[in-house]
Scaffold this active site. Structure first.
Site, PDB file in Angstrom:
ATOM      1  N   PRO A 122       0.830  -1.209   0.000  1.00 54.04           N
ATOM      2  CA  PRO A 122       0.000   0.000   0.000  1.00 54.04           C
ATOM      3  C   PRO A 122       0.861   1.254   0.000  1.00 54.04           C
ATOM      4  CG  PRO A 122      -0.200  -1.232   2.073  1.00 54.04           C
ATOM      5  CD  PRO A 122       0.607  -2.070   1.161  1.00 54.04           C
ATOM      6  N   CYS A 123       0.528   2.199  -0.888  1.00 51.69           N
ATOM      7  CA  CYS A 123       1.400   3.371  -1.033  1.00 51.69           C
ATOM      8  C   CYS A 123       1.363   4.248   0.211  1.00 51.69           C
ATOM      9  CB  CYS A 123       1.026   4.180  -2.267  1.00 51.69           C
ATOM     10  SG  CYS A 123      -0.708   4.535  -2.397  1.00 51.69           S
ATOM     11  N   GLN A 124       0.207   4.273   0.921  1.00 55.18           N
ATOM     12  CA  GLN A 124       0.148   5.116   2.119  1.00 55.18           C
ATOM     13  C   GLN A 124       1.023   4.539   3.222  1.00 55.18           C
ATOM     14  OE1 GLN A 124      -2.180   3.458   0.641  1.00 55.18           O
ATOM     15  NE2 GLN A 124      -3.909   2.885   1.910  1.00 55.18           N
TER      16      GLN A 124
END
Ligand SMILES: C[S@@+](CC[C@H](N)C(=O)[O-])C[C@H]1O[C@@H](n2cnc3c(N)ncnc32)[C@H](O)[C@@H]1O
Length: 370
Positions: A75-77
């Site tokens: 996940p990029c976050q």
């Protein structure tokens, strides 16, 4: 069926696997996904018996199968702000788990996908350090590509960092098939008009239903909504009259900045310089902008349907889930599980299959050459 064994970690709904399987040289032998509905979507498409989809935290994934290739997009976050290098940070551990799975699977190559800005994070440096002398992946060499999904036939401008790790030699950059201004054999970017009205799936702009059909299925002893076909996802939201009046003022390519003062939210009036894509309308003759997980909310970006003509029919709603899936490069073969919010997250998080397929082509060439 392909023959190179593929293990997808942080698999989501399987956008990346879809592209790799479409290449024809790969077979899915394992997937890890913590979100149960996303794991159910993955299994429904690529693992009908549910036997090799691990619906849990990657930290608990111990039965790692042998694979030729590990693919994954954490996940990029999850990537911390620049400068944070706390080794105990749980988000760093996700990255470490990816490295562990590559090691334990004995893969010859890996493909790591992430947002454009990933190349500027400390985790990017850590990954490259791992794949250099003295690192955990010291026998791998990495190559970094910055690829736009639109250049590979997706009706969406979506730029991603793709890191290819290999211990059997380098790959070439995936050759683009489409361009904004094409020359030679390269085709023009796929527009929303092509994608919604001329493609294999025609999605009529007029939509009344608000909900997916009633349907649930068992997935690893849990009930999950679905399976749903692409057409089942062609549903809208209920908007109040003031919202519809607002949307009616916004022409293709324009946004909330076009609204008359009386229709602006008070907070916008105080802060006129805020995000300019809010309540933005897409254009028929271009690919969409990057789809995110809340594409069904016009206030979250440029997600209003492109249909808007002076004096003609207007479509005053955000994209449906089906339209967003097509914008991400999915077709009618993909089936879906989850609630409306969960499926939106799966769609918005996915790697567009046409982009993944282009990457798969150069990886397969390298695996074949050995
Ligand atoms: C960016 S999405 C991946 C999209 C996927 N590659 C595709 O093409 O459809 C990242 C996924 O990682 C999953 N995830 C997050 N933390 C995880 C963990 N600790 N273990 C396993 N999966 C995790 C999320 O639920 C999410 O579906």
């Amino acid at each position: 069926m392909g023959h190179f064994k593929l293990l997808d970690v942080f698999a989501g709904c399987g956008g990346m696997t879809r592209g790799f399987l479409d290449d024809g040289e790969f077979v899915s032998v394992g997937a890890v996904e913590v979100d149960r509905s996303a794991a159910a979507t993955y299994a429904a498409n690529f693992d009908p018996t549910g036997g090799h989809t691990f619906a849990g935290d990657i930290a608990d994934y111990t039965n790692v199968p042998r694979a030729d290739l590990v693919i994954g997009g954490p996940p990029c976050q999850g990537f911390s702000a620049l400068g944070k290098r706390d080794p105990e940070d749980v988000r760093n551990q996700l990255w470490r788990e990816f490295v562990r799975v590559v090691r334990e699977s004995d893969a010859r190559m890996f493909v790591f996908e992430n947002v454009d800005r990933f190349a500027k994070t400390p985790e990017f440096e850590l990954l490259r350090t791992a794949a250099s002398n003295g690192g955990e992946l010291a026998d791998f060499r990495t190559q970094v590509f910055r690829l736009n999904a639109a250049d590979f036939g997706t009706p969406q401008k979506r730029i991603r960092t793709i890191i290819i790790g290999s211990r059997i030699g380098p790959v070439v950059e995936p050759p683009v098939t489409h361009a904004k201004n094409p020359i030679g054999d390269v085709l023009r970017w796929v527009s929303l008009r092509d994608a919604f009205l001329a493609g294999p799936v025609v999605l009529e702009p007029g939509v009344r239903d608000e909900w997916f059909p009633e349907s649930t299925a068992d997935f690893q002893n849990f009930q999950v909504p679905g399976p749903f076909k692409l057409r089942d996802l062609h549903v809208t939201r209920r908007y109040d009259l003031t919202s519809e009046i607002r949307y009616a003022h916004i022409a293709p390519g324009k946004s909330r900045l076009q609204l008359p003062v009386e229709l602006q939210y008070p907070c916008w009036r105080k802060n006129p310089a805020g995000a300019s894509d809010v309540l933005g309308r897409l254009r028929w003759d271009q690919p969409a902008v990057t789809i995110r997980t809340e594409f069904f909310k016009p206030e979250k970006g440029r997600f209003l349907h492109p249909q808007w003509e002076n004096g003609g029919e207007q479509v005053n709603r955000a994209l449906t889930h089906a339209e967003a899936a097509v914008v991400q490069g999915f077709d009618e073969r993909h089936v879906w599980h989850g609630t409306k919010a969960e499926i939106a997250r799966q769609i918005g998080n996915a790697v567009p299959p046409p982009l993944a397929r282009a990457v798969a082509g150069v990886v397969a060439d390298r695996l074949q050459a050995g």
